[in-house]
Design a protein around this motif. Structure first.
Motif, PDB file in Angstrom:
ATOM      1  N   HIS A  39       4.120  20.025  18.574  1.00 36.24           N
ATOM      2  CA  HIS A  39       3.957  21.366  18.013  1.00 36.24           C
ATOM      3  C   HIS A  39       3.510  22.331  19.111  1.00 36.24           C
ATOM      4  O   HIS A  39       2.446  22.145  19.714  1.00 36.24           O
ATOM      5  CB  HIS A  39       2.917  21.339  16.887  1.00 36.24           C
ATOM      6  CG  HIS A  39       3.321  20.477  15.723  1.00 36.24           C
ATOM      7  ND1 HIS A  39       4.252  20.857  14.797  1.00 36.24           N
ATOM      8  CD2 HIS A  39       2.907  19.228  15.349  1.00 36.24           C
ATOM      9  CE1 HIS A  39       4.410  19.904  13.890  1.00 36.24           C
ATOM     10  NE2 HIS A  39       3.606  18.896  14.206  1.00 36.24           N
ATOM     11  N   PHE A  40       4.332  23.352  19.354  1.00 33.19           N
ATOM     12  CA  PHE A  40       4.079  24.300  20.437  1.00 33.19           C
ATOM     13  C   PHE A  40       3.425  25.581  19.902  1.00 33.19           C
ATOM     14  O   PHE A  40       3.556  25.911  18.718  1.00 33.19           O
ATOM     15  CB  PHE A  40       5.389  24.634  21.153  1.00 33.19           C
ATOM     16  CG  PHE A  40       5.938  23.480  21.953  1.00 33.19           C
ATOM     17  CD1 PHE A  40       5.655  23.364  23.301  1.00 33.19           C
ATOM     18  CD2 PHE A  40       6.721  22.507  21.345  1.00 33.19           C
ATOM     19  CE1 PHE A  40       6.145  22.297  24.037  1.00 33.19           C
ATOM     20  CE2 PHE A  40       7.222  21.444  22.071  1.00 33.19           C
ATOM     21  CZ  PHE A  40       6.923  21.336  23.427  1.00 33.19           C
ATOM     22  N   PRO A  41       2.721  26.307  20.780  1.00 32.81           N
ATOM     23  CA  PRO A  41       2.017  27.512  20.341  1.00 32.81           C
ATOM     24  C   PRO A  41       2.933  28.569  19.708  1.00 32.81           C
ATOM     25  O   PRO A  41       2.481  29.354  18.876  1.00 32.81           O
ATOM     26  CB  PRO A  41       1.377  28.046  21.623  1.00 32.81           C
ATOM     27  CG  PRO A  41       1.245  26.852  22.515  1.00 32.81           C
ATOM     28  CD  PRO A  41       2.417  25.981  22.196  1.00 32.81           C
ATOM     29  N   ASP A  42       4.222  28.586  20.105  1.00 26.18           N
ATOM     30  CA  ASP A  42       5.137  29.590  19.563  1.00 26.18           C
ATOM     31  C   ASP A  42       5.734  29.195  18.217  1.00 26.18           C
ATOM     32  O   ASP A  42       6.612  29.883  17.692  1.00 26.18           O
ATOM     33  CB  ASP A  42       6.257  29.895  20.559  1.00 26.18           C
ATOM     34  CG  ASP A  42       7.127  28.674  20.876  1.00 26.18           C
ATOM     35  OD1 ASP A  42       6.919  27.609  20.253  1.00 26.18           O
ATOM     36  OD2 ASP A  42       8.019  28.800  21.740  1.00 26.18           O
ATOM     37  N   GLY A  43       5.261  28.058  17.663  1.00 28.20           N
ATOM     38  CA  GLY A  43       5.731  27.620  16.352  1.00 28.20           C
ATOM     39  C   GLY A  43       6.846  26.602  16.387  1.00 28.20           C
ATOM     40  O   GLY A  43       7.204  26.030  15.355  1.00 28.20           O
ATOM     41  N   ARG A  44       7.403  26.340  17.580  1.00 28.68           N
ATOM     42  CA  ARG A  44       8.451  25.325  17.677  1.00 28.68           C
ATOM     43  C   ARG A  44       7.874  23.932  17.467  1.00 28.68           C
ATOM     44  O   ARG A  44       6.734  23.658  17.850  1.00 28.68           O
ATOM     45  CB  ARG A  44       9.121  25.369  19.048  1.00 28.68           C
ATOM     46  CG  ARG A  44      10.020  26.546  19.309  1.00 28.68           C
ATOM     47  CD  ARG A  44      10.618  26.453  20.708  1.00 28.68           C
ATOM     48  NE  ARG A  44       9.586  26.398  21.739  1.00 28.68           N
ATOM     49  CZ  ARG A  44       9.534  25.490  22.712  1.00 28.68           C
ATOM     50  NH1 ARG A  44      10.447  24.536  22.780  1.00 28.68           N
ATOM     51  NH2 ARG A  44       8.573  25.530  23.618  1.00 28.68           N
ATOM     52  N   THR A  53      -0.895  22.960  23.923  1.00 30.74           N
ATOM     53  CA  THR A  53      -1.507  24.249  24.214  1.00 30.74           C
ATOM     54  C   THR A  53      -1.192  24.627  25.653  1.00 30.74           C
ATOM     55  O   THR A  53      -0.960  23.756  26.514  1.00 30.74           O
ATOM     56  CB  THR A  53      -3.036  24.210  24.003  1.00 30.74           C
ATOM     57  OG1 THR A  53      -3.596  23.156  24.810  1.00 30.74           O
ATOM     58  CG2 THR A  53      -3.375  23.954  22.552  1.00 30.74           C
ATOM     59  N   LEU A  54      -1.174  25.936  25.912  1.00 34.46           N
ATOM     60  CA  LEU A  54      -0.880  26.437  27.248  1.00 34.46           C
ATOM     61  C   LEU A  54      -2.065  27.226  27.772  1.00 34.46           C
ATOM     62  O   LEU A  54      -2.608  28.088  27.082  1.00 34.46           O
ATOM     63  CB  LEU A  54       0.363  27.333  27.225  1.00 34.46           C
ATOM     64  CG  LEU A  54       1.682  26.672  26.811  1.00 34.46           C
ATOM     65  CD1 LEU A  54       2.769  27.721  26.665  1.00 34.46           C
ATOM     66  CD2 LEU A  54       2.087  25.621  27.831  1.00 34.46           C
ATOM     67  N   GLU A  55      -2.454  26.906  28.996  1.00 34.88           N
ATOM     68  CA  GLU A  55      -3.534  27.642  29.648  1.00 34.88           C
ATOM     69  C   GLU A  55      -3.088  27.975  31.064  1.00 34.88           C
ATOM     70  O   GLU A  55      -2.799  27.063  31.857  1.00 34.88           O
ATOM     71  CB  GLU A  55      -4.824  26.819  29.674  1.00 34.88           C
ATOM     72  CG  GLU A  55      -6.010  27.620  30.194  1.00 34.88           C
ATOM     73  CD  GLU A  55      -7.322  26.877  30.011  1.00 34.88           C
ATOM     74  OE1 GLU A  55      -8.306  27.293  30.641  1.00 34.88           O
ATOM     75  OE2 GLU A  55      -7.361  25.904  29.239  1.00 34.88           O
ATOM     76  N   ASN A  56      -2.964  29.263  31.350  1.00 35.85           N
ATOM     77  CA  ASN A  56      -2.429  29.723  32.638  1.00 35.85           C
ATOM     78  C   ASN A  56      -1.053  29.119  32.923  1.00 35.85           C
ATOM     79  O   ASN A  56      -0.731  28.755  34.060  1.00 35.85           O
ATOM     80  CB  ASN A  56      -3.401  29.376  33.778  1.00 35.85           C
ATOM     81  CG  ASN A  56      -4.736  30.064  33.625  1.00 35.85           C
ATOM     82  OD1 ASN A  56      -4.790  31.217  33.194  1.00 35.85           O
ATOM     83  ND2 ASN A  56      -5.817  29.364  33.965  1.00 35.85           N
ATOM     84  N   GLY A  57      -0.274  28.980  31.845  1.00 37.58           N
ATOM     85  CA  GLY A  57       1.084  28.474  31.982  1.00 37.58           C
ATOM     86  C   GLY A  57       1.205  26.965  32.047  1.00 37.58           C
ATOM     87  O   GLY A  57       2.318  26.433  32.060  1.00 37.58           O
ATOM     88  N   GLN A  58       0.087  26.255  32.104  1.00 34.45           N
ATOM     89  CA  GLN A  58       0.110  24.799  32.208  1.00 34.45           C
ATOM     90  C   GLN A  58      -0.120  24.168  30.834  1.00 34.45           C
ATOM     91  O   GLN A  58      -1.098  24.497  30.162  1.00 34.45           O
ATOM     92  CB  GLN A  58      -0.957  24.300  33.180  1.00 34.45           C
ATOM     93  CG  GLN A  58      -0.727  24.737  34.616  1.00 34.45           C
ATOM     94  CD  GLN A  58       0.592  24.225  35.173  1.00 34.45           C
ATOM     95  OE1 GLN A  58       0.922  23.041  35.041  1.00 34.45           O
ATOM     96  NE2 GLN A  58       1.357  25.120  35.784  1.00 34.45           N
TER      97      GLN A  58
END
Length: 319
Positions: A26-31, A95-100
């Protein structure tokens, strides 16, 4: 290790048996992307025409229904897919933090509670919680694949041990180190008696405590862990864009990885390699041919978004 000549295709009977996790990333953008190493291996084996039996457990929830429908649409057998009403379908929260990206493999989930099959065909469908099943321990399987993430939970670990004790199929162990869900103390049980072991060069270096930057390094590291854990397996070592090795007691084979026609992502490349390796083993071809086909297939997977596809042309390995 003992020397292993590949078996002929006639020596393998029954479908591949794949046991372990199926989940959704499950990705932050809902995908949400369907995955889990054993599921990816089973899906790809289906594409390669091997008709595997996939054993796992999903929740009585929309995600579980989605997985069941996707498997059915792809023609996969459903007799090993259990439904557990007490636990949700497997999930990874990305989750993404500074693109990672970082990954939380949620625990516990339905695949942590996979139950063993009935003792015989006569009792199929009895005693397995939510087993839709005609699956039985008496069923004949050509190869038995499992990874290491599913070893984290007592119930599924006991089920894997049950199959290990009762199945006559050749056993293929896929070392997938997913912290914090890996304990080196598991290795003696996981590796002992295995016929085939797959891991990447970073995992090999971590387990052996040795550098794995050259051909000789890889061979020595394999010799160390095979001696340490009493394993007489054939080892398949993936080295990312460099290629892969197959190592027996007396020979080492190497196949350079082809450059992907289009690099989308590397998610699932290792699972694609495992599926193509199993397909090659079951075909009875040489280990050199096995890994050459496997790195070629893994490169194709790198051209996909995610680890699986319904594009049948991806599975045409021998054109």
């Amino acid at each position: 290790m003992t020397s292993h000549a590949p078996k002929t295709s006639l020596e393998f009977r029954g479908s591949p048996l794949i046991i372990g996790e199926v989940l959704l990333d499950h990705f932050p953008d809902g995908r949400s992307i369907l995955g889990g190493a054993p599921f990816n291996v089973a899906w790809n084996l289906q594409g390669l025409g091997r008709k595997p039996t996939f054993v796992s457990s999903v929740g009585d929830d929309p995600e579980g229904k989605q997985i069941r429908e996707r498997m059915a649409d792809w023609g996969m057998k459903l007799d090993g897919l259990q439904t557990n009403p007490q636990h949700q379908t497997g999930a990874v929260q990305v989750t993404l933090e500074n693109g990672q990206p970082s990954y939380d493999i949620v625990y516990p989930r339905a695949y942590d509670f996979i139950e063993p099959p009935p003792l015989s065909s006569a009792t199929a469908g009895i005693g397995g919680q939510g087993t839709d099943a005609a699956l039985s321990i008496d069923d004949e399987h050509s190869i038995f694949y499992h990874g290491t993430l599913a070893w984290r939970a007592p119930q599924t670990r006991d089920t894997l041990k049950y199959w290990m004790a009762n199945s006559t199929a050749s056993r293929f162990v896929d070392i997938n180190i997913r912290e914090p869900w890996f304990d080196p103390q598991w290795l003696p049980e996981l590796l002992s008696g295995a016929d085939f072991i797959k891991l990447n060069d970073e995992e090999l270096a971590g387990i052996s405590g040795m550098s794995c930057s050259s051909d000789d390094d890889v061979r020595r590291a394999v010799e160390k862990i095979s001696s340490q854990y009493g394993s007489s397996a054939v080892y398949f070592i993936t080295c990312g864009s460099r290629g892969a090795y197959a190592i027996t007691h007396d020979r080492a084979f190497f196949a350079a990885a082809p450059k992907p026609e289009s690099l989308v992502d590397t998610v699932g490349a290792g699972d694609g390699f495992a599926a193509a390796t199993i397909d090659g083993i079951l075909a009875g071809i040489s280990y050199q041919q096995v890994i050459e086909r496997a790195v070629r297939f893994a490169a194709r997977i790198c051209g996909l978004r995610g680890a699986t596809t319904t594009d049948e042309s991806v599975y045409e390995l021998d054109e």
